[in-house]
Design a protein around this motif. Structure first.
Motif, PDB file in Angstrom:
ATOM      1  N   GLY A   1       0.807  -1.214   0.000  1.00  0.00           N
ATOM      2  CA  GLY A   1       0.000   0.000   0.000  1.00  0.00           C
ATOM      3  C   GLY A   1       0.836   1.258   0.000  1.00  0.00           C
ATOM      4  N   THR A   2       2.162   1.108   0.161  1.00  0.00           N
ATOM      5  CA  THR A   2       3.059   2.259   0.122  1.00  0.00           C
ATOM      6  C   THR A   2       3.461   2.602  -1.315  1.00  0.00           C
TER       7      THR A   2
ATOM      8  N   ARG B   1      -1.488   3.388   1.923  1.00  0.00           N
ATOM      9  CA  ARG B   1      -0.566   3.683   3.012  1.00  0.00           C
ATOM     10  C   ARG B   1       0.507   4.616   2.446  1.00  0.00           C
ATOM     11  N   LEU B   2       0.087   5.406   1.455  1.00  0.00           N
ATOM     12  CA  LEU B   2       0.997   6.267   0.721  1.00  0.00           C
ATOM     13  C   LEU B   2       1.454   7.473   1.527  1.00  0.00           C
ATOM     14  N   GLY B   3       2.622   7.999   1.133  1.00  0.00           N
ATOM     15  CA  GLY B   3       3.067   9.265   1.677  1.00  0.00           C
ATOM     16  C   GLY B   3       2.184  10.388   1.144  1.00  0.00           C
ATOM     17  N   GLU B   4       2.345  11.578   1.692  1.00  0.00           N
ATOM     18  CA  GLU B   4       1.454  12.690   1.368  1.00  0.00           C
ATOM     19  C   GLU B   4       1.442  13.018  -0.130  1.00  0.00           C
ATOM     20  N   ALA B   5       2.616  13.069  -0.747  1.00  0.00           N
ATOM     21  CA  ALA B   5       2.689  13.446  -2.167  1.00  0.00           C
ATOM     22  C   ALA B   5       1.982  12.429  -3.059  1.00  0.00           C
ATOM     23  N   ASP B   6       2.259  11.127  -2.837  1.00  0.00           N
ATOM     24  CA  ASP B   6       1.637  10.090  -3.668  1.00  0.00           C
ATOM     25  C   ASP B   6       0.141   9.989  -3.408  1.00  0.00           C
ATOM     26  N   TRP B   7      -0.258  10.172  -2.150  1.00  0.00           N
ATOM     27  CA  TRP B   7      -1.694  10.163  -1.845  1.00  0.00           C
ATOM     28  C   TRP B   7      -2.395  11.313  -2.570  1.00  0.00           C
ATOM     29  N   GLY B   8      -1.741  12.457  -2.629  1.00  0.00           N
ATOM     30  CA  GLY B   8      -2.313  13.581  -3.349  1.00  0.00           C
ATOM     31  C   GLY B   8      -2.505  13.269  -4.824  1.00  0.00           C
ATOM     32  N   LYS B   9      -1.545  12.563  -5.423  1.00  0.00           N
ATOM     33  CA  LYS B   9      -1.650  12.176  -6.835  1.00  0.00           C
ATOM     34  C   LYS B   9      -2.826  11.213  -7.046  1.00  0.00           C
ATOM     35  N   LEU B  10      -2.943  10.222  -6.157  1.00  0.00           N
ATOM     36  CA  LEU B  10      -4.023   9.248  -6.299  1.00  0.00           C
ATOM     37  C   LEU B  10      -5.380   9.914  -6.103  1.00  0.00           C
ATOM     38  N   ARG B  11      -5.486  10.759  -5.091  1.00  0.00           N
ATOM     39  CA  ARG B  11      -6.754  11.458  -4.834  1.00  0.00           C
ATOM     40  C   ARG B  11      -7.115  12.346  -6.021  1.00  0.00           C
ATOM     41  N   GLY B  12      -6.095  13.004  -6.594  1.00  0.00           N
ATOM     42  CA  GLY B  12      -6.356  13.859  -7.743  1.00  0.00           C
ATOM     43  C   GLY B  12      -6.862  13.075  -8.939  1.00  0.00           C
ATOM     44  N   LEU B  13      -6.291  11.894  -9.153  1.00  0.00           N
ATOM     45  CA  LEU B  13      -6.715  11.048 -10.267  1.00  0.00           C
ATOM     46  C   LEU B  13      -8.155  10.572 -10.070  1.00  0.00           C
TER      47      LEU B  13
ATOM     48  N   MET C   1     -12.718  13.070   5.626  1.00  0.00           N
ATOM     49  CA  MET C   1     -12.556  11.859   6.415  1.00  0.00           C
ATOM     50  C   MET C   1     -11.611  10.875   5.732  1.00  0.00           C
ATOM     51  N   LEU C   2     -11.687  10.806   4.413  1.00  0.00           N
ATOM     52  CA  LEU C   2     -10.817   9.911   3.658  1.00  0.00           C
ATOM     53  C   LEU C   2      -9.358  10.329   3.810  1.00  0.00           C
ATOM     54  N   ASP C   3      -9.088  11.626   3.710  1.00  0.00           N
ATOM     55  CA  ASP C   3      -7.729  12.131   3.904  1.00  0.00           C
ATOM     56  C   ASP C   3      -7.221  11.808   5.300  1.00  0.00           C
ATOM     57  N   MET C   4      -8.097  11.951   6.290  1.00  0.00           N
ATOM     58  CA  MET C   4      -7.703  11.699   7.672  1.00  0.00           C
ATOM     59  C   MET C   4      -7.341  10.226   7.873  1.00  0.00           C
ATOM     60  N   LEU C   5      -8.172   9.316   7.380  1.00  0.00           N
ATOM     61  CA  LEU C   5      -7.900   7.883   7.558  1.00  0.00           C
ATOM     62  C   LEU C   5      -6.679   7.444   6.761  1.00  0.00           C
ATOM     63  N   ALA C   6      -6.456   8.055   5.602  1.00  0.00           N
ATOM     64  CA  ALA C   6      -5.250   7.730   4.823  1.00  0.00           C
ATOM     65  C   ALA C   6      -4.004   8.162   5.584  1.00  0.00           C
ATOM     66  N   ALA C   7      -4.076   9.322   6.246  1.00  0.00           N
ATOM     67  CA  ALA C   7      -2.948   9.795   7.048  1.00  0.00           C
ATOM     68  C   ALA C   7      -2.721   8.884   8.251  1.00  0.00           C
ATOM     69  N   VAL C   8      -3.810   8.418   8.871  1.00  0.00           N
ATOM     70  CA  VAL C   8      -3.708   7.505  10.010  1.00  0.00           C
ATOM     71  C   VAL C   8      -3.083   6.181   9.575  1.00  0.00           C
ATOM     72  N   ALA C   9      -3.484   5.674   8.400  1.00  0.00           N
ATOM     73  CA  ALA C   9      -2.925   4.412   7.884  1.00  0.00           C
ATOM     74  C   ALA C   9      -1.430   4.544   7.652  1.00  0.00           C
ATOM     75  N   ARG C  10      -1.002   5.675   7.112  1.00  0.00           N
ATOM     76  CA  ARG C  10       0.424   5.908   6.879  1.00  0.00           C
ATOM     77  C   ARG C  10       1.182   5.984   8.194  1.00  0.00           C
ATOM     78  N   LYS C  11       0.624   6.707   9.171  1.00  0.00           N
ATOM     79  CA  LYS C  11       1.279   6.845  10.478  1.00  0.00           C
ATOM     80  C   LYS C  11       1.385   5.500  11.178  1.00  0.00           C
ATOM     81  N   ASP C  12       0.342   4.687  11.080  1.00  0.00           N
ATOM     82  CA  ASP C  12       0.363   3.356  11.695  1.00  0.00           C
ATOM     83  C   ASP C  12       1.495   2.521  11.124  1.00  0.00           C
ATOM     84  N   LEU C  13       1.678   2.585   9.796  1.00  0.00           N
ATOM     85  CA  LEU C  13       2.760   1.839   9.149  1.00  0.00           C
ATOM     86  C   LEU C  13       4.121   2.311   9.653  1.00  0.00           C
ATOM     87  N   LEU C  14       4.325   3.625   9.692  1.00  0.00           N
ATOM     88  CA  LEU C  14       5.612   4.172  10.131  1.00  0.00           C
ATOM     89  C   LEU C  14       5.880   3.851  11.593  1.00  0.00           C
TER      90      LEU C  14
END
Length: 221
Positions: free
Chosen positions: A44-45, A75-87, A128-141
């Protein structure tokens, strides 16, 4: 509106189809039908996931991408999550996750619902989606950090000790069994067939092939 389910697991020895039962039950409860299933074993990263992008490519405006949990999508970093959300936003694809009630409301919004309702639901869901995506990334780290700290503490405790006095290093590798697993895989045998033939578990098969540099070779079913 077409609903496409996305199933993901991180490693070849994990079952990416595990969530299928939960998603089918959810769809039945909501009174909707899943039009397609997209399954892959990828981290997911990673942004580059073939089945995820095939799902998005086949989707049209108003279609739904259904997942069991947000961390299955990212479980993407902020930049990649932004790309996916934009798409997803550019394609007009709505993400619905079982663990995100605000997203599930999207299945209930009728085509003739007023524009304000749609916009409000979209705004709340995006937040809410952005928040949970950030939580998923933090959990992984956090898990990676704790694992590294555990290894460091163990190494510090073992410093200066003789090999036989050091702490537990894991189960001894059965080299003979690993050799048999590798040989059967080279003969083209599937994971499942190797399991039944040798009476070993799937993690054992995956571990042997990984050590031999053969992980991911051939089918994994």
């Amino acid at each position: 509106m077409f609903i496409r389910a996305y199933l993901r697991a991180s490693a070849q020895d994990q079952d990416a189809n595990r969530a299928e039962i939960a998603l089918k039950a959810f769809a039945k409860e909501q009174g909707v039908r899943i039009a397609g299933w997209f399954c892959e074993n990828e981290s997911g990263t990673k942004l580059d996931r073939p089945e995820l992008f095939r799902l998005i490519e086949e989707s049209e405006h108003g279609d739904v991408l259904l997942v069991e949990q947000v961390d299955r999508l990212s479980r993407l970093g902020e930049a990649d999550w932004g790309k996916l959300r934009g798409l997803l936003k550019s394609k007009g694809v709505r993400v619905v996750s079982i663990d995100l009630p605000t997203s599930c409301r999207a299945l209930k919004v009728s085509a003739d619902a007023d524009n304000f309702t749609n916009r409000l639901l979209d705004a709340v869901n995006e937040m809410m989606l952005d928040m949970l995506a950030a939580v998923a990334r933090k959990d992984l780290l956090d898990r990676k950090r704790r694992a590294a700290e555990s290894v460091q503490r163990r190494n510090e405790a073992d410093e200066g000790k003789a090999p036989e006095e050091r702490g537990y290093r894991g189960r001894r590798v059965d080299t003979d069994m690993h050799a048999r697993i590798v040989e059967l895989k080279r003969l083209g045998m599937s994971y499942s067939k190797i399991e039944s033939t040798l009476g070993v578990s799937r993690p054992t098969v995956a571990r042997a092939l990984k050590l031999a540099g053969m992980i991911g070779v051939g089918e994994a079913a």
